[in-house]
Enzyme design. Structure first.
Site, short mmCIF file in Angstrom:
data_model
loop_
_atom_site.label_atom_id
_atom_site.label_comp_id
_atom_site.label_asym_id
_atom_site.label_seq_id
_atom_site.Cartn_x
_atom_site.Cartn_y
_atom_site.Cartn_z
CG HIS A 126 -0.30 0.12 2.54
ND1 HIS A 126 0.00 1.32 3.13
CD2 HIS A 126 0.09 -0.84 3.42
CE1 HIS A 126 0.55 1.11 4.32
NE2 HIS A 126 0.61 -0.19 4.51
CB CYS A 132 1.18 -3.84 5.38
SG CYS A 132 -0.37 -4.68 5.79
#
Length: 502
Positions: A392, A411
């Site tokens: 992301h 992440c």
């Protein structure tokens, strides 16, 4: 991987050694199978009742074929399958059956790794495919093509080959006594001249042939050599010796050998063929690379998980891209970080665009609205995995300027997510570059499915070599190199003990 691509940070036996002592013999008496996530602790596993298995017939070997197998086993150390100083040996004499069993055990380990299935950490989600070498071996014996069979066992990648060459080099350095330890950085300053600098030049020259090991002055050549070493170690190339550089220089040659061996083992966990279009993330280096037609076309800095919130190793496929995504906050992060901030500073959640959502079962959860404050930034790449991680964007761009970029909750944050999105959606009539820019500008949350999913691999490379033989050694931020070495040793020990009971 076609073309034997490199990972970007951007990848004859002695005599009379008992079969049970072969270091690659790992649970060979059990069928190969991929372990199940999550990892079940050994104490909670229930051993199934043994099922008698009829022995498989071993093909008769010619004298030449027996020599070929002995040669293969003698070469095991070159693939990091045994310590360099191991007095390893294969069965000798006329016992072809024992020789074949040793060869099959070794072939299985070289093809899919030495780690027993139950010894994988839960975060090591990249698991090797099962491999039973028996059928290929029998066919190779009958066709008298054993050399081809042996040649095809190791990972078919340039990244593995270059590490294999590096292993031989660093074992040679270790055998010659390694390199000197530099006790302190005192006096190691550009422009200085003293005996400590002579020691530094000697140390650097062992790995860097471009530097003359003589002299005792910290001149421009030493500054350049220190910068080259710092780049190899993933450190800021200042040309000066600080604590991190000193620590990296003082890692012993034997420890570098073990680091190379750990990374070679992880190469064996990869599929035999990688998709020619794929995203690769080197977790340890915090770098993402996009490959198209098996060649790197886009590389960018990333931010990966900090120790304690490790980014897992895994293989999956990006199936969709979300523009202007909201962030559904994991309950663990909400409990540990966000609710305490709200308690300490009332109004924190509202100021950062968080809202409390009723889950319908008496509970609540936090969601951060899409927008400039969203922790996910403007773009999120979704792929199936049991860890709940994804790639992301982020509004916090400052971290990308650091040399150490392990700072996320697991992440992978990207420095150029829009560029990656446009390449992933290239050729999609609906999602042209202009359409992507318009969607981002509008601010609405929109999901763009990929007509052709893009493979994604999250990998942990702490040692890799270039075509010129220069080896990059990163730190082992998660301790996974050392953990792997310990688990390989434990697996081998259990296999030896099991073999003695047969």
């Amino acid at each position: 991987m076609h073309g034997r691509s490199l990972p970007l940070s951007a990848p004859l036996i002695g005599r009379a050694w008992p079969l049970l002592a072969l270091p690659w013999l790992v649970a060979a008496q059990s069928p190969d199978q991929a372990p199940v996530l999550p990892l079940i602790p050994p104490s909670a596993q229930t051993a199934p009742a043994p099922v008698p298995v009829a022995p498989r017939p071993m093909p008769a070997l010619s004298a030449h074929q027996a020599d070929q197998l002995r040669h293969m086993l003698d070469d095991a150390a070159a693939d990091g399958m045994a310590p360099a100083d191991a007095d390893s040996a294969a069965p000798t004499g006329s016992d072809d059956a024992a020789l074949v069993r040793a060869a099959l055990d070794y072939a299985r380990a070289l093809r899919r790794g030495r780690l027993a299935p139950g010894d994988f950490l839960g975060n090591w989600g990249l698991r090797p495919a099962a491999y039973d070498p028996y059928g290929d071996f029998v066919a190779a014996v009958k066709a008298d093509r054993l050399a081809d069979w042996v040649q095809g066992l190791a990972p078919p990648y340039a990244g593995y080959d270059t590490l294999r060459h590096a292993l031989a080099r660093y074992r040679g350095i270790a055998a010659d006594g390694g390199w000197p330890v530099i006790a302190s950085a005192d006096g190691l300053r550009p422009g200085s001249e003293n005996a400590q600098i002579k020691l530094l030049r000697t140390r650097l020259a062992i790995e860097d042939k471009a530097l003359d090991g003589g002299g005792s002055r910290y001149d421009e050549d030493v500054v350049a050599a220190v910068q080259r070493a710092q780049r190899r170690y993933g450190l800021e190339p200042t040309g000066q010796i600080g604590p991190a550089t000193l620590a990296a220089l003082n890692v012993s040659a034997r420890d570098r050998v073990r680091q190379i061996e750990a990374n070679m083992e992880r190469w064996r966990w990869l599929p035999r063929t990688l998709p020619t279009r794929r995203v690769q993330v080197n977790i340890a280096a915090a770098v993402l690379t996009l490959f198209e037609a098996d060649a790197p076309v886009l590389s960018m800095r990333a931010v990966t998980g900090r120790p304690g919130d490790e980014t897992p190793m895994l293989a999956s496929s990006i199936h969709s891209i979300v523009f202007n995504p909201p962030w559904n906050v994991p309950s663990s992060i909400a409990a540990k970080e966000l609710w305490p901030k709200e308690k300490a500073h009332p109004g924190y959640l509202k100021a950062h665009d968080f809202r409390v959502i009723d889950t319908g079962n008496g509970g609540t959860r936090l969601q951060q609205r899409a927008g400039s404050k969203s922790a996910l930034g403007r773009v999120k790449f979704d792929f199936e995995n049991p860890y709940g991680v994804y790639l992301h964007d982020t509004p916090s761009q400052g971290t990308f300027g650091r040399y150490s970029r392990l700072a996320s909750h697991g992440c992978v944050r990207l420095a150029q997510p829009v560029a990656l999105a446009k390449r992933a959606l290239e050729g999609d009539a609906q999602w042209t570059p202009d359409a992507i820019d318009a969607a981002l500008a509008k601010g609405d949350t929109v999901r763009a499915p990929l007509a052709q999913p893009v493979a994604v691999f999250l990998l942990y490379w702490t040692a890799y070599a270039g075509a010129d033989g220069r080896v990059t050694f990163l730190g082992d931020p998660y301790g996974w190199d050392g953990e792997l070495a310990n688990r390989l040793k434990s697996s081998a020990t259990r296999a030896k003990q099991a073999a003695t009971l047969q």
